[in-house]
Scaffold this active site. Structure first.
Site, PDB file in Angstrom:
ATOM      1  N   LYS A  38      -0.016  -8.047  43.309  1.00 28.84           N
ATOM      2  CA  LYS A  38      -0.386  -8.651  41.874  1.00 28.84           C
ATOM      3  C   LYS A  38       0.272  -7.582  40.829  1.00 28.84           C
ATOM      4  O   LYS A  38       0.891  -7.963  39.977  1.00 28.84           O
ATOM      5  CB  LYS A  38      -1.821  -8.419  41.618  1.00 28.84           C
ATOM      6  CG  LYS A  38      -2.554  -9.617  42.708  1.00 28.84           C
ATOM      7  CD  LYS A  38      -3.961  -9.792  42.420  1.00 28.84           C
ATOM      8  CE  LYS A  38      -4.822  -8.612  42.710  1.00 28.84           C
ATOM      9  NZ  LYS A  38      -4.883  -7.952  43.954  1.00 28.84           N
TER      10      LYS A  38
ATOM     11  N   ARG B 237     -12.229 -12.886  38.863  1.00 30.53           N
ATOM     12  CA  ARG B 237     -12.623 -12.507  40.304  1.00 30.53           C
ATOM     13  C   ARG B 237     -13.652 -13.141  40.740  1.00 30.53           C
ATOM     14  O   ARG B 237     -13.964 -13.049  41.848  1.00 30.53           O
ATOM     15  CB  ARG B 237     -12.627 -11.141  40.309  1.00 30.53           C
ATOM     16  CG  ARG B 237     -11.659 -10.345  41.301  1.00 30.53           C
ATOM     17  CD  ARG B 237     -12.364  -9.009  41.544  1.00 30.53           C
ATOM     18  NE  ARG B 237     -11.548  -8.041  42.266  1.00 30.53           N
ATOM     19  CZ  ARG B 237     -10.431  -7.378  41.798  1.00 30.53           C
ATOM     20  NH1 ARG B 237      -9.826  -7.603  40.939  1.00 30.53           N
ATOM     21  NH2 ARG B 237     -10.234  -6.451  42.809  1.00 30.53           N
TER      22      ARG B 237
ATOM     23  N   ARG C 157      -0.145   2.829  49.843  1.00 29.25           N
ATOM     24  CA  ARG C 157       0.226   2.570  48.439  1.00 29.25           C
ATOM     25  C   ARG C 157       0.168   4.231  47.796  1.00 29.25           C
ATOM     26  O   ARG C 157      -0.721   4.953  47.916  1.00 29.25           O
ATOM     27  CB  ARG C 157      -0.648   1.863  47.763  1.00 29.25           C
ATOM     28  CG  ARG C 157      -0.709   1.822  46.375  1.00 29.25           C
ATOM     29  CD  ARG C 157      -1.225   0.707  45.761  1.00 29.25           C
ATOM     30  NE  ARG C 157      -2.648   0.462  45.914  1.00 29.25           N
ATOM     31  CZ  ARG C 157      -3.345  -0.526  45.566  1.00 29.25           C
ATOM     32  NH1 ARG C 157      -2.944  -1.430  44.836  1.00 29.25           N
ATOM     33  NH2 ARG C 157      -4.666  -0.649  45.963  1.00 29.25           N
TER      34      ARG C 157
ATOM     35  N   ARG D  92      -5.391   5.991  45.518  1.00 27.14           N
ATOM     36  CA  ARG D  92      -6.473   5.454  45.143  1.00 27.14           C
ATOM     37  C   ARG D  92      -7.591   5.814  45.940  1.00 27.14           C
ATOM     38  O   ARG D  92      -7.524   5.700  47.242  1.00 27.14           O
ATOM     39  CB  ARG D  92      -6.312   4.029  44.639  1.00 27.14           C
ATOM     40  CG  ARG D  92      -5.702   3.725  43.265  1.00 27.14           C
ATOM     41  CD  ARG D  92      -5.621   2.336  43.011  1.00 27.14           C
ATOM     42  NE  ARG D  92      -6.551   1.384  43.409  1.00 27.14           N
ATOM     43  CZ  ARG D  92      -6.579  -0.010  43.274  1.00 27.14           C
ATOM     44  NH1 ARG D  92      -5.239  -0.429  42.672  1.00 27.14           N
ATOM     45  NH2 ARG D  92      -7.445  -0.819  43.543  1.00 27.14           N
TER      46      ARG D  92
ATOM     47  N   ARG E  79     -13.278  -3.902  50.353  1.00 23.80           N
ATOM     48  CA  ARG E  79     -12.819  -4.832  49.170  1.00 23.80           C
ATOM     49  C   ARG E  79     -12.378  -6.038  49.710  1.00 23.80           C
ATOM     50  O   ARG E  79     -12.422  -7.348  48.938  1.00 23.80           O
ATOM     51  CB  ARG E  79     -11.583  -4.081  48.436  1.00 23.80           C
ATOM     52  CG  ARG E  79     -12.237  -2.983  47.767  1.00 23.80           C
ATOM     53  CD  ARG E  79     -11.286  -1.930  47.451  1.00 23.80           C
ATOM     54  NE  ARG E  79      -9.858  -2.403  46.679  1.00 23.80           N
ATOM     55  CZ  ARG E  79      -8.691  -1.829  47.130  1.00 23.80           C
ATOM     56  NH1 ARG E  79      -8.598  -0.750  47.828  1.00 23.80           N
ATOM     57  NH2 ARG E  79      -7.506  -2.564  46.517  1.00 23.80           N
TER      58      ARG E  79
HETATM   59  P1  AP5 Z   1      -0.106  -3.661  44.682  1.00 27.50           P
HETATM   60  O1  AP5 Z   1       0.998  -4.579  43.737  1.00 27.50           O
HETATM   61  O2  AP5 Z   1      -0.683  -2.406  44.255  1.00 27.50           O
HETATM   62  O3  AP5 Z   1      -1.332  -4.873  45.205  1.00 27.50           O
HETATM   63  P2  AP5 Z   1      -2.284  -5.445  44.117  1.00 27.50           P
HETATM   64  O4  AP5 Z   1      -2.404  -6.848  44.564  1.00 27.50           O
HETATM   65  O5  AP5 Z   1      -2.257  -5.061  42.780  1.00 27.50           O
HETATM   66  O6  AP5 Z   1      -3.754  -4.663  44.964  1.00 27.50           O
HETATM   67  P3  AP5 Z   1      -4.914  -3.899  44.481  1.00 27.50           P
HETATM   68  O7  AP5 Z   1      -5.371  -3.237  45.517  1.00 27.50           O
HETATM   69  O8  AP5 Z   1      -4.342  -3.274  42.967  1.00 27.50           O
HETATM   70  O9  AP5 Z   1      -5.911  -5.082  44.086  1.00 27.50           O
HETATM   71  P4  AP5 Z   1      -7.350  -5.073  43.881  1.00 27.50           P
HETATM   72  O10 AP5 Z   1      -7.375  -6.430  43.431  1.00 27.50           O
HETATM   73  O11 AP5 Z   1      -8.023  -4.799  45.036  1.00 27.50           O
HETATM   74  O12 AP5 Z   1      -7.650  -3.737  42.839  1.00 27.50           O
HETATM   75  P5  AP5 Z   1      -8.123  -3.910  41.543  1.00 27.50           P
HETATM   76  O13 AP5 Z   1      -7.127  -2.652  40.814  1.00 27.50           O
HETATM   77  O14 AP5 Z   1      -7.567  -5.042  40.707  1.00 27.50           O
HETATM   78  O15 AP5 Z   1       0.555  -3.749  46.066  1.00 27.50           O
HETATM   79  C1  AP5 Z   1       0.089  -2.810  47.104  1.00 27.50           C
HETATM   80  C2  AP5 Z   1       0.986  -1.914  47.846  1.00 27.50           C
HETATM   81  O16 AP5 Z   1       1.854  -3.055  48.664  1.00 27.50           O
HETATM   82  C3  AP5 Z   1       1.748  -1.319  47.107  1.00 27.50           C
HETATM   83  O17 AP5 Z   1       1.940   0.170  47.744  1.00 27.50           O
HETATM   84  C4  AP5 Z   1       3.128  -1.861  47.002  1.00 27.50           C
HETATM   85  O18 AP5 Z   1       4.158  -0.986  46.739  1.00 27.50           O
HETATM   86  C5  AP5 Z   1       3.287  -2.546  48.141  1.00 27.50           C
HETATM   87  N1  AP5 Z   1       3.827  -4.060  48.088  1.00 27.50           N
HETATM   88  C6  AP5 Z   1       3.527  -4.874  47.022  1.00 27.50           C
HETATM   89  N2  AP5 Z   1       4.421  -6.143  47.099  1.00 27.50           N
HETATM   90  C7  AP5 Z   1       5.107  -5.840  48.508  1.00 27.50           C
HETATM   91  C8  AP5 Z   1       6.073  -6.865  49.416  1.00 27.50           C
HETATM   92  N3  AP5 Z   1       6.333  -7.854  48.861  1.00 27.50           N
HETATM   93  N4  AP5 Z   1       6.476  -6.070  50.538  1.00 27.50           N
HETATM   94  C9  AP5 Z   1       6.029  -4.843  50.845  1.00 27.50           C
HETATM   95  N5  AP5 Z   1       5.187  -4.038  50.111  1.00 27.50           N
HETATM   96  C10 AP5 Z   1       4.608  -4.729  48.861  1.00 27.50           C
HETATM   97  O19 AP5 Z   1      -9.437  -3.495  41.312  1.00 27.50           O
HETATM   98  C11 AP5 Z   1      -9.997  -2.488  41.853  1.00 27.50           C
HETATM   99  C12 AP5 Z   1     -11.539  -2.339  41.541  1.00 27.50           C
HETATM  100  O20 AP5 Z   1     -11.910  -2.554  40.317  1.00 27.50           O
HETATM  101  C13 AP5 Z   1     -12.212  -3.605  42.572  1.00 27.50           C
HETATM  102  O21 AP5 Z   1     -12.617  -3.325  43.535  1.00 27.50           O
HETATM  103  C14 AP5 Z   1     -13.460  -3.455  41.217  1.00 27.50           C
HETATM  104  O22 AP5 Z   1     -14.505  -2.534  41.651  1.00 27.50           O
HETATM  105  C15 AP5 Z   1     -12.913  -3.639  40.044  1.00 27.50           C
HETATM  106  N6  AP5 Z   1     -12.598  -4.616  39.500  1.00 27.50           N
HETATM  107  C16 AP5 Z   1     -11.442  -5.002  38.991  1.00 27.50           C
HETATM  108  N7  AP5 Z   1     -11.277  -6.231  38.436  1.00 27.50           N
HETATM  109  C17 AP5 Z   1     -12.618  -6.656  38.549  1.00 27.50           C
HETATM  110  C18 AP5 Z   1     -13.106  -7.750  38.112  1.00 27.50           C
HETATM  111  N8  AP5 Z   1     -12.312  -9.084  37.572  1.00 27.50           N
HETATM  112  N9  AP5 Z   1     -14.669  -8.088  38.240  1.00 27.50           N
HETATM  113  C19 AP5 Z   1     -15.169  -7.211  38.926  1.00 27.50           C
HETATM  114  N10 AP5 Z   1     -14.748  -6.007  39.408  1.00 27.50           N
HETATM  115  C20 AP5 Z   1     -13.347  -5.805  39.131  1.00 27.50           C
HETATM  116 MG    MG Z   2      -3.553  -3.846  41.593  1.00 28.45          MG
END
Ligand code: AP5
Ligand code: MG
Ligand code: ZN
Length: 218
Positions: free
Chosen positions: A16, A91, A130, A163, A174
């Site tokens: 994402k 979410r 990552r 992270r 997660r």
């Molecule tokens: P990346 O692009 O970083 O993936 P992502 O989908 O953004 O994954 P996240 O881990 O950031 O999502 P998340 O939803 O768990 O975390 P968030 O910060 O939202 O890609 C991942 C890796 O793969 C990278 O190394 C990249 O280079 C690689 N990659 C990407 N595309 C690729 C491809 N096509 N091929 C190969 N490699 C690839 O949330 C974190 C925490 O915050 C949550 O756990 C929660 O506690 C809180 N939080 C956030 N939002 C909310 C909400 N709305 N409600 C409640 N709590 C929330």
């Molecule tokens: Mg992300």
């Protein structure tokens, strides 16, 4: 012109954040990522940041009320007047409903929910390798998308870190939380006719092309 709000839906590690950064350049609308907003709060040491940290460290969701307030405040900023790419929000069904209420109060709506689909095995591989920029939040992967210079962000020169919630144990937690609380949104948006599915298991550029094709077809 009517603003364009796109939701990027997908599990942790689906890409994402990676895709949102590319869509910002292609579409000229900002990237609004709830996780990034929480991490910014945390790095500034705000009360919200410290509250969020307790949940994030355990891989749990931050409560809906504080999350919704934070994201809607962000969407009310002038740079979101033409729309936004939402990443990691909504979410839960409750968050999705709060977003809809806020948009419809202004006569606006969601354009599409773009679901980036990736297998669990691949998700764990991605999270394990990552690296994220401390400065600008850009993401890299040690194998799939390495920075030009190890440990240094290509975009801003900032330091890269892993992270705290990417440890194998928290990453699995997660994913569990995602399947329980967030995956129901797939059906929710499908029923509204807003869901678009993208194969997220292709190389980064191919996923980007697939997303643009869907968006331009709207
Ligand atoms: P990346 O692009 O970083 O993936 P992502 O989908 O953004 O994954 P996240 O881990 O950031 O999502 P998340 O939803 O768990 O975390 P968030 O910060 O939202 O890609 C991942 C890796 O793969 C990278 O190394 C990249 O280079 C690689 N990659 C990407 N595309 C690729 C491809 N096509 N091929 C190969 N490699 C690839 O949330 C974190 C925490 O915050 C949550 O756990 C929660 O506690 C809180 N939080 C956030 N939002 C909310 C909400 N709305 N409600 C409640 N709590 C929330
Ligand atoms: Mg992300
Ligand atoms: Zn950077």
């Amino acid at each position: 012109m009517e603003p364009n709000y796109y939701i990027l839906l997908g599990a942790p590690g689906a890409g994402k954040g990676t895709q949102a950064a590319m869509l910002v350049l292609a579409l000229g609308i900002p990237h609004v990522a709830s996780g990034d907003l929480f991490r910014e709060h945390l790095s500034k040491g705000t009360e919200l940041g410290l509250l969020a940290k307790q949940y994030m460290d355990e891989g749990k969701l931050v409560p809906d009320d504080v999350t919704v307030r934070m994201v809607l405040d962000r969407l009310a900023q002038p740079d979101c007047a033409k729309g936004a790419i939402l990443d990691g929000f909504p979410r839960t069904i409750a968050q999705a409903q709060a977003l809809e209420r806020a948009l419809s109060a202004n006569g606006q709506r969601i354009k599409a929910a773009l679901y980036i689909k990736v297998s669990t095995e691949e998700l764990l591989r991605r999270l394990g390798g990552r690296y994220t920029c401390k400065n600008c939040g850009a993401v890299y992967h040690i194998v799939f998308d390495p920075p030009k210079q190890p440990g240094v962000c290509d975009k801003c020169g900032g330091p890269l870190y892993q992270r705290a919630d990417d440890t194998p144990e928290t990453a699995k937690k997660r994913l569990d939380v995602y399947f329980q609380q967030t995956a129901p949104l797939i059906e929710y948006y499908r029923q509204q006719g807003l869901l678009r599915e993208i194969d997220g298991e292709q190389p980064i550029e191919a996923v980007h092309a697939a997303l643009l094709k869907v968006i331009r077809g709207e």
